[in-house]
Design a protein around this motif. Structure first.
Motif, PDB file in Angstrom:
ATOM      1  N   LYS A  18       1.008  -0.723   0.022  1.00  0.00           N
ATOM      2  CA  LYS A  18       0.092   0.276  -0.267  1.00  0.00           C
ATOM      3  C   LYS A  18       0.666   1.353   0.510  1.00  0.00           C
ATOM      4  O   LYS A  18       0.390   2.377  -0.880  1.00  0.00           O
ATOM      5  CB  LYS A  18      -0.783  -0.215   0.762  1.00  0.00           C
ATOM      6  N   ALA A  19       1.863   1.254   0.874  1.00  0.00           N
ATOM      7  CA  ALA A  19       2.812   2.970   0.926  1.00  0.00           C
ATOM      8  C   ALA A  19       3.443   2.609  -0.237  1.00  0.00           C
ATOM      9  O   ALA A  19       3.182   3.804  -1.259  1.00  0.00           O
ATOM     10  CB  ALA A  19       4.175   1.938   1.784  1.00  0.00           C
ATOM     11  N   ASN A  20       3.698   1.591  -1.036  1.00  0.00           N
ATOM     12  CA  ASN A  20       5.032   1.915  -1.901  1.00  0.00           C
ATOM     13  C   ASN A  20       4.271   1.881  -3.223  1.00  0.00           C
ATOM     14  O   ASN A  20       4.679   2.597  -4.418  1.00  0.00           O
ATOM     15  CB  ASN A  20       5.537   0.305  -2.332  1.00  0.00           C
ATOM     16  N   TYR A  21       2.711   1.976  -3.096  1.00  0.00           N
ATOM     17  CA  TYR A  21       1.666   1.621  -4.356  1.00  0.00           C
ATOM     18  C   TYR A  21       1.224   3.280  -4.389  1.00  0.00           C
ATOM     19  O   TYR A  21       1.104   4.143  -5.377  1.00  0.00           O
ATOM     20  CB  TYR A  21       0.357   0.929  -4.490  1.00  0.00           C
ATOM     21  N   ALA A  22       1.216   4.001  -3.473  1.00  0.00           N
ATOM     22  CA  ALA A  22       0.368   5.023  -2.591  1.00  0.00           C
ATOM     23  C   ALA A  22       1.518   6.178  -3.764  1.00  0.00           C
ATOM     24  O   ALA A  22       1.823   6.689  -4.083  1.00  0.00           O
ATOM     25  CB  ALA A  22       0.122   5.683  -1.741  1.00  0.00           C
ATOM     26  N   LYS A  23       2.888   5.611  -3.872  1.00  0.00           N
ATOM     27  CA  LYS A  23       4.648   6.838  -4.078  1.00  0.00           C
ATOM     28  C   LYS A  23       3.962   6.399  -5.893  1.00  0.00           C
ATOM     29  O   LYS A  23       5.078   7.457  -6.101  1.00  0.00           O
ATOM     30  CB  LYS A  23       5.270   5.534  -3.092  1.00  0.00           C
ATOM     31  N   PHE A  24       4.398   5.469  -6.222  1.00  0.00           N
ATOM     32  CA  PHE A  24       4.638   5.090  -7.324  1.00  0.00           C
ATOM     33  C   PHE A  24       2.881   4.556  -8.128  1.00  0.00           C
ATOM     34  O   PHE A  24       2.796   4.215  -9.340  1.00  0.00           O
ATOM     35  CB  PHE A  24       5.070   3.570  -7.295  1.00  0.00           C
ATOM     36  N   GLN A  25       2.078   5.259  -7.907  1.00  0.00           N
ATOM     37  CA  GLN A  25       1.114   5.202  -7.919  1.00  0.00           C
ATOM     38  C   GLN A  25       0.568   5.770  -9.824  1.00  0.00           C
ATOM     39  O   GLN A  25      -0.523   4.783 -10.861  1.00  0.00           O
ATOM     40  CB  GLN A  25      -0.289   5.475  -7.192  1.00  0.00           C
ATOM     41  N   GLU A  26       1.290   6.402 -10.184  1.00  0.00           N
ATOM     42  CA  GLU A  26       0.715   7.004 -11.408  1.00  0.00           C
ATOM     43  C   GLU A  26       2.204   6.125 -12.746  1.00  0.00           C
ATOM     44  O   GLU A  26       1.008   6.200 -13.923  1.00  0.00           O
ATOM     45  CB  GLU A  26       2.107   8.147 -11.766  1.00  0.00           C
ATOM     46  N   LEU A  27       3.023   4.778 -12.408  1.00  0.00           N
ATOM     47  CA  LEU A  27       3.616   4.257 -13.664  1.00  0.00           C
ATOM     48  C   LEU A  27       2.474   2.997 -12.834  1.00  0.00           C
ATOM     49  O   LEU A  27       3.044   2.011 -13.588  1.00  0.00           O
ATOM     50  CB  LEU A  27       4.483   3.973 -12.665  1.00  0.00           C
ATOM     51  N   LEU A  28       1.871   2.566 -11.882  1.00  0.00           N
ATOM     52  CA  LEU A  28       0.456   1.195 -12.086  1.00  0.00           C
ATOM     53  C   LEU A  28      -0.797   0.971 -12.519  1.00  0.00           C
ATOM     54  O   LEU A  28      -1.312   2.108 -12.794  1.00  0.00           O
ATOM     55  CB  LEU A  28       1.544   0.699 -10.566  1.00  0.00           C
ATOM     56  N   ALA A  29      -0.303   0.249 -12.802  1.00  0.00           N
ATOM     57  CA  ALA A  29      -2.773   0.221 -13.209  1.00  0.00           C
ATOM     58  C   ALA A  29      -3.153   0.348 -11.764  1.00  0.00           C
ATOM     59  O   ALA A  29      -2.232   0.021 -10.701  1.00  0.00           O
ATOM     60  CB  ALA A  29      -2.211  -1.340 -12.823  1.00  0.00           C
ATOM     61  N   LYS A  30      -4.324   0.794 -12.124  1.00  0.00           N
ATOM     62  CA  LYS A  30      -5.474   0.729 -10.727  1.00  0.00           C
ATOM     63  C   LYS A  30      -5.558  -0.341 -10.115  1.00  0.00           C
ATOM     64  O   LYS A  30      -5.819  -1.911 -11.203  1.00  0.00           O
ATOM     65  CB  LYS A  30      -6.599   1.363 -11.362  1.00  0.00           C
ATOM     66  N   ILE A  31      -5.194  -0.273  -8.689  1.00  0.00           N
ATOM     67  CA  ILE A  31      -5.974  -1.543  -8.446  1.00  0.00           C
ATOM     68  C   ILE A  31      -7.991  -1.513  -8.123  1.00  0.00           C
ATOM     69  O   ILE A  31      -8.251  -0.841  -7.915  1.00  0.00           O
ATOM     70  CB  ILE A  31      -5.242  -1.535  -7.049  1.00  0.00           C
ATOM     71  N   LYS A  32      -8.365  -3.019  -8.932  1.00  0.00           N
ATOM     72  CA  LYS A  32      -9.648  -3.064  -8.739  1.00  0.00           C
ATOM     73  C   LYS A  32     -10.448  -3.881  -7.648  1.00  0.00           C
ATOM     74  O   LYS A  32      -9.926  -4.077  -6.517  1.00  0.00           O
ATOM     75  CB  LYS A  32      -9.599  -4.342 -10.376  1.00  0.00           C
TER      76      LYS A  32
END
Length: 79
Positions: A65-79
């Protein structure tokens, strides 16, 4: 150069050499799809390049969760 760029060039030459209108239309649709993919790739490459230049540290112990928030611009949306 992306492989899709080479494919786009090949399709363009096939369109120029096409003998029938139906073949030209079919190839043009394929070329349009490839050009859209290339545009998306180029936009994503800019984003990735920007983040790579920032050299943002990632601590795997922080959790997903912490790393996803940091890099969300690069990653696909969590469904």
């Amino acid at each position: 150069m992306y492989r899709t760029e080479e494919e786009a060039e090949l399709l363009q030459s096939q369109i120029d050499d096409a003998s029938s209108t139906s073949e030209r239309v079919k190839l043009s649709k394929q070329l349009k799809k490839i050009n859209e993919q290339l545009l998306e790739l180029n936009k994503y490459e800019e984003v990735v390049h920007h983040w790579a230049d920032k050299m943002e540290p990632m601590d795997l112990d922080d959790g997903v969760k912490a790393n996803y928030a940091k890099f969300q611009e690069l990653l696909a949306k969590i469904k």
